[in-house]
Design an enzyme around this catalytic site. Sequence first.
Site, PDB file in Angstrom:
ATOM      1  CB  CYS A 163      37.793  42.915  43.734  1.00  0.00           C
ATOM      2  SG  CYS A 163      37.261  41.204  43.920  1.00  0.00           S
ATOM      3  CG  HIS A 303      42.496  44.439  46.999  1.00  0.00           C
ATOM      4  ND1 HIS A 303      41.232  44.891  46.713  1.00  0.00           N
ATOM      5  CD2 HIS A 303      42.516  43.126  46.643  1.00  0.00           C
ATOM      6  CE1 HIS A 303      40.517  43.909  46.194  1.00  0.00           C
ATOM      7  NE2 HIS A 303      41.264  42.822  46.152  1.00  0.00           N
ATOM      8  CD  GLU A 314      47.241  45.994  48.606  1.00  0.00           C
ATOM      9  OE1 GLU A 314      46.748  47.134  48.523  1.00  0.00           O
ATOM     10  OE2 GLU A 314      46.602  45.014  49.068  1.00  0.00           O
ATOM     11  CE  LYS A 335      38.702  44.168  49.923  1.00  0.00           C
ATOM     12  NZ  LYS A 335      39.523  45.357  49.634  1.00  0.00           N
ATOM     13  CG  HIS A 340      36.679  41.219  49.048  1.00  0.00           C
ATOM     14  ND1 HIS A 340      36.343  42.401  48.422  1.00  0.00           N
ATOM     15  CD2 HIS A 340      37.560  40.592  48.207  1.00  0.00           C
ATOM     16  CE1 HIS A 340      36.990  42.487  47.273  1.00  0.00           C
ATOM     17  NE2 HIS A 340      37.725  41.406  47.124  1.00  0.00           N
ATOM     18  CG  PHE A 399      39.076  37.178  40.671  1.00  0.00           C
ATOM     19  CD1 PHE A 399      40.027  37.275  41.667  1.00  0.00           C
ATOM     20  CD2 PHE A 399      38.094  36.206  40.807  1.00  0.00           C
ATOM     21  CE1 PHE A 399      40.019  36.425  42.757  1.00  0.00           C
ATOM     22  CE2 PHE A 399      38.067  35.348  41.901  1.00  0.00           C
ATOM     23  CZ  PHE A 399      39.030  35.470  42.876  1.00  0.00           C
TER      24      PHE A 399
END
Length: 413
Positions: A163, A303, A314, A335, A340, A399
């Site tokens: 991502c 994110h 985060e 998002k 996403h 990831f």
Amino acid sequence: MQNRVVITGLGVISPLGSDLDTFWSNLTAGISGVDRITHFDPDGYTTRIAAEVKDFNPADYIEKKEARRMDRFTHFALAAASRVIEDAGLKLEDLDKDRVGVILGSGIGGIGTMEEQHKMLISRGPERVSPFFIPMLIANMGAGQIAITYGLRGHNATVVNACASSNNAIGDAFRLLKQGYADLMITGGAEAPITPLAVAGFCSMRAMSTCNDEPEKASRPFDAHRDGFVIGEGAAMLVLETLDHALARGARIYAEIVGYGCTCDAYHISAPEPGGKGAAGAMRLALQEAGVLCEEVDYINTHGTATPLGDKAETLAIKHVFGDAARRLVVSSTKSMTGHLLGAAGGLEAVACVMVIHDGIVPPTINYEYPDPDCDLDYVPNQARRLPVKMALNNSLGFGGHNVSLLFKKYQR
């Protein structure tokens, strides 16, 4: 001497629209692009919703015969490239194409092609697998096809960093320009992951929201009732060029890119480091490269995927970096509206950051209804906010523990 690098073009193919004006209008209006999956029958899946690109016809951008030899993610890449070249006002015949390159990010590449050709192998035998299977599948083909279409002979690469992919791509393009290895770069990301196998895999991980009855409310970053991300698709491209090159051709300048930070959690294949140390490190590196103080940053596009662990980590990372200044920051997750886009997410969110600086409107985090004591920053809940923004940070966390932050600045001659 290092070059200043500016953004002179923006192009999107997104769940909120396939042109910049529509995308930005819907984003700032707080409109959700999430609905029931139509690409395949999702009955039997625990998650049956996604943020699909609607009314997209590759023939609007690509000759039909050629389009049949490309995966959907490459269709998106070429369409967004066409949009960004037009938006930047590029006259390609006037450019030194040896110094114009392409760097894209894609987390999965042609997974739809993989699934279709595997069915062909099983049902009809190996001789019926397409001779275009491999070129359609490989993730570098988005960047390759853009270069082929426009004759761009400069640096060409693809980043596959989950991502974080397209934020890495933009950062790498920025560094090439800054250090004088190119004059202009087309950069961003493309992804088409709404396929039966990919969705099944994420369902098995229990990573996605199961709010199937109210799709528009499913993506709820930082909300106490968040239950996972909503998968999306599309592409986003930016034209980056050296300031001297942009001025010489009389380009419109949206903003300047001034910092790029990249770290790894070195912790887990999918979960973030709980304290947010890796993400904090990426933000610090971006600020350090730009020579910017924490107090100068106005906005962070997070994110913010709406996973229970990710949003908390985060938030902690932002607090680590900004300290007391974190309380005055505005931060939001787009998002909540776009879903996403995996490897293309950072590109779309970079476009959002640039538009925030350019237009002075901060898009909201929609579906923020139930405050979470672990997520206690100003997430611009549910309604856009007019705010002059001189400095915006864009976070992408992938990831494998990949963390990338990009810092954009209002252009001042």
